[in-house]
Write a protein that holds these residues in place. Structure first.
Motif, PDB file in Angstrom:
ATOM      1  N   CYS A   1      -1.010   8.748  -2.054  1.00 11.22           N
ATOM      2  CA  CYS A   1      -1.081   7.446  -1.388  1.00 11.22           C
ATOM      3  C   CYS A   1      -2.464   7.252  -0.769  1.00 11.22           C
TER       4      CYS A   1
ATOM      5  N   VAL B   1      -3.491   5.401   1.586  1.00 10.75           N
ATOM      6  CA  VAL B   1      -3.618   5.242   3.045  1.00 10.75           C
ATOM      7  C   VAL B   1      -3.057   6.445   3.819  1.00 10.75           C
ATOM      8  N   PHE B   2      -2.661   7.488   3.094  1.00  6.44           N
ATOM      9  CA  PHE B   2      -2.137   8.695   3.747  1.00  6.44           C
ATOM     10  C   PHE B   2      -3.193   9.304   4.669  1.00  6.44           C
TER      11      PHE B   2
ATOM     12  N   ILE C   1       3.099   3.463   8.272  1.00  9.57           N
ATOM     13  CA  ILE C   1       3.156   2.234   7.463  1.00  9.57           C
ATOM     14  C   ILE C   1       4.446   2.232   6.642  1.00  9.57           C
ATOM     15  N   GLY C   2       4.885   3.405   6.257  1.00 10.39           N
ATOM     16  CA  GLY C   2       6.121   3.517   5.481  1.00 10.39           C
ATOM     17  C   GLY C   2       7.085   4.485   6.136  1.00 10.39           C
ATOM     18  N   SER C   3       8.305   4.510   5.626  1.00  9.68           N
ATOM     19  CA  SER C   3       9.362   5.312   6.262  1.00  9.68           C
ATOM     20  C   SER C   3       9.116   6.820   6.128  1.00  9.68           C
ATOM     21  N   CYS C   4       8.411   7.252   5.078  1.00  8.35           N
ATOM     22  CA  CYS C   4       8.231   8.701   4.861  1.00  8.35           C
ATOM     23  C   CYS C   4       7.298   9.336   5.886  1.00  8.35           C
ATOM     24  N   MET C   5       6.617   8.520   6.700  1.00  5.45           N
ATOM     25  CA  MET C   5       5.701   9.048   7.707  1.00  5.45           C
ATOM     26  C   MET C   5       6.366   9.062   9.088  1.00  5.45           C
TER      27      MET C   5
ATOM     28  N   ILE D   1       7.445   8.335  -4.043  1.00  2.00           N
ATOM     29  CA  ILE D   1       7.587   9.683  -3.475  1.00  2.00           C
ATOM     30  C   ILE D   1       9.073  10.062  -3.406  1.00  2.00           C
TER      31      ILE D   1
ATOM     32  N   CYS E   1      -2.276   5.242   7.580  1.00  5.83           N
ATOM     33  CA  CYS E   1      -0.895   5.674   7.858  1.00  5.83           C
ATOM     34  C   CYS E   1      -0.858   7.095   8.419  1.00  5.83           C
TER      35      CYS E   1
ATOM     36  N   ALA F   1       0.826  -1.218   0.000  1.00  6.60           N
ATOM     37  CA  ALA F   1       0.000   0.000   0.000  1.00  6.60           C
ATOM     38  C   ALA F   1       0.860   1.267   0.000  1.00  6.60           C
ATOM     39  N   CYS F   2       2.133   1.128   0.311  1.00 10.32           N
ATOM     40  CA  CYS F   2       2.995   2.296   0.543  1.00 10.32           C
ATOM     41  C   CYS F   2       3.597   2.832  -0.758  1.00 10.32           C
ATOM     42  N   GLU F   3       3.520   4.128  -0.935  1.00  6.12           N
ATOM     43  CA  GLU F   3       4.048   4.777  -2.145  1.00  6.12           C
ATOM     44  C   GLU F   3       5.376   5.479  -1.868  1.00  6.12           C
ATOM     45  N   CYS F   4       6.016   5.165  -0.735  1.00  3.75           N
ATOM     46  CA  CYS F   4       7.268   5.854  -0.383  1.00  3.75           C
ATOM     47  C   CYS F   4       8.298   5.825  -1.521  1.00  3.75           C
TER      48      CYS F   4
ATOM     49  N   CYS G   1       5.759  12.542   3.821  1.00  8.44           N
ATOM     50  CA  CYS G   1       4.400  12.246   4.298  1.00  8.44           C
ATOM     51  C   CYS G   1       4.184  12.849   5.684  1.00  8.44           C
TER      52      CYS G   1
END
Ligand code: SF4
Length: 379
Positions: free
Chosen positions: A338, A340-341, A351-355, A328, A345, A322-325, A362
């Protein structure tokens, strides 16, 4: 200008914005990548995008240290604590980056692994001295800014004869990542990411100087303006890039003259050169394998290299579907693309590192409310 408030002066920001609007030509667009997470944070925090005309677009780059760390490397750090019973020390943001099997360093710590947050590399050295019967591994991450302190503690560990101290080195290099982006199909062939110029990093450039960026300006005909992290720094850099593009110039300019020179910090660079050497290749989250983009510990300091001592085997792990990191970090998508932004998330449940880090695109968008379209969608 001497004090921080002056770099956040609203009247001056509006004046620079007026100049940008006056000088940006309506018949063209200006797609500018801020490489560094510090700039991404400033752009979101101070609402800089809202001050720019519609044809000046900011594209987030991959310059957030924890964002580009691939899952496999975090898995390795967890294994050092669980399988080798080492004390693993690292910087705060790294603790929450998602790893495999729903884990992260902080979740592994909650399950009993001895993983500790430190404010500086020197703290890790002190913990090793305080625990002479335990192996201590410093999980070292970051760009050129955090590399010299790691070099210093490795040299200190050797001088002290510390047998229980090693470093799991994951330091990465800015110029290689910029080259990789400029060579990517999205930029070169497909044109999905129009890239007209770069805002160059602030802290990284205090170490490496402005000289390494001259290559991009010449070879790829893209202007680079090195800028500080305050809002007026970023605004001024955007104006300087707009001017270069209008005049058909592709040069390296330095807005951050109060801290950056062409040569950089010679002492820091020589410390790094003494302890580290280039890796042939290193996996970045989002960018994949990037040649000569990271450092490893030289043979001379092999006794302090966790990879050698513990025989760490790296395996690549795919991101959450689900992650678009990844997109991005390559500038292909925005956080709001994304699904789930801001729903599944969030900074509390990344959920991903950018958050995770405040420098992550994110997290910066979420924290400073730059996601009106999501609010409308969720209503
Ligand atoms: S919002 Fe979360 S899941 Fe989506 S790209 Fe950002 S970090 Fe990844």
């Amino acid at each position: 200008m001497k004090y921080i408030e002056e770099f956040r002066n609203g009247d001056l920001a509006r004046k620079i914005a007026t100049r940008i609007r006056a000088e940006a030509r309506p018949e063209r667009s200006y797609s500018l990548m801020e490489f560094c997470g510090g700039h991404t944070h400033a752009i979101s925090r101070y609402g800089i995008k809202d001050l720019l005309p519609g044809n000046v677009n900011m594209i987030h780059g991959p310059g957030c240290p924890v964002c580009v760390l691939p899952i496999g490397r975090i898995d390795n750090a967890i294994e050092l604590a669980t399988d080798h019973s080492a004390i693993v020390c690292t910087y705060a943001d790294t603790m929450r980056v998602p790893a495999s099997n729903g884990l992260s360093l902080i979740k592994a710590k909650a399950r009993g692994a001895d993983i500790r947050m430190v404010y500086s590399a020197a703290d890790a050295l002190r913990i090793a001295q305080d625990n002479p019967t335990r192996d201590l591994v410093f999980f070292a991450i970051g760009f050129e800014t955090t590399t010299p302190p790691t070099a210093i503690i490795i040299r200190q560990a050797r001088a002290l004869g510390l047998a229980n101290f090693t470093v799991f080195c994951n330091h990465v290099l800015t110029p290689a990542a910029i080259t990789h982006i400029l060579e990517s199909p999205e930029v070169r062939e497909l044109g999905i990411v129009p890239l007209d110029g770069f805002i160059g990093p602030a802290h990284v450039s205090t170490v490496i100087g402005s000289q390494p960026y001259e290559y991009f300006a010449e070879e790829y005909q893209r202007p680079v303006v090195i800028a500080g992290f305050e809002p007026l720094d970023v605004m001024q850099a955007i104006l300087m890039l707009v001017r270069q593009l209008n005049e058909g110039r592709a040069e390296v300019e330095n807005e951050f003259t109060r801290a950056v020179t062409r040569e950089g910090n010679e002492k820091a660079k020589s410390l790094v050169a003494d302890v580290f050497e280039l890796r042939r290749s290193f996996e970045w989250r989002g960018l994949g394998e990037v040649p000569y983009s990271a450092l490893r510990i030289k043979e001379t300091y092999a006794a302090f290299d966790a990879e050698r001592r513990f025989g760490i085997a790296y395996r690549s792990v795919a991101d959450n579907k689900a992650c678009e990191c990844g997109a991005i970090l390559r500038g292909v998508k925005k956080p709001t693309d994304c699904k789930v932004f801001g729903t599944v998330c969030t900074p509390e449940n990344p959920i991903g590192s950018c958050m995770v880090s405040s420098e992550g695109a994110c997290a910066a968008h979420h924290t400073y409310g730059r996601f009106k379209d999501i609010e409308v969608r969720a209503a």
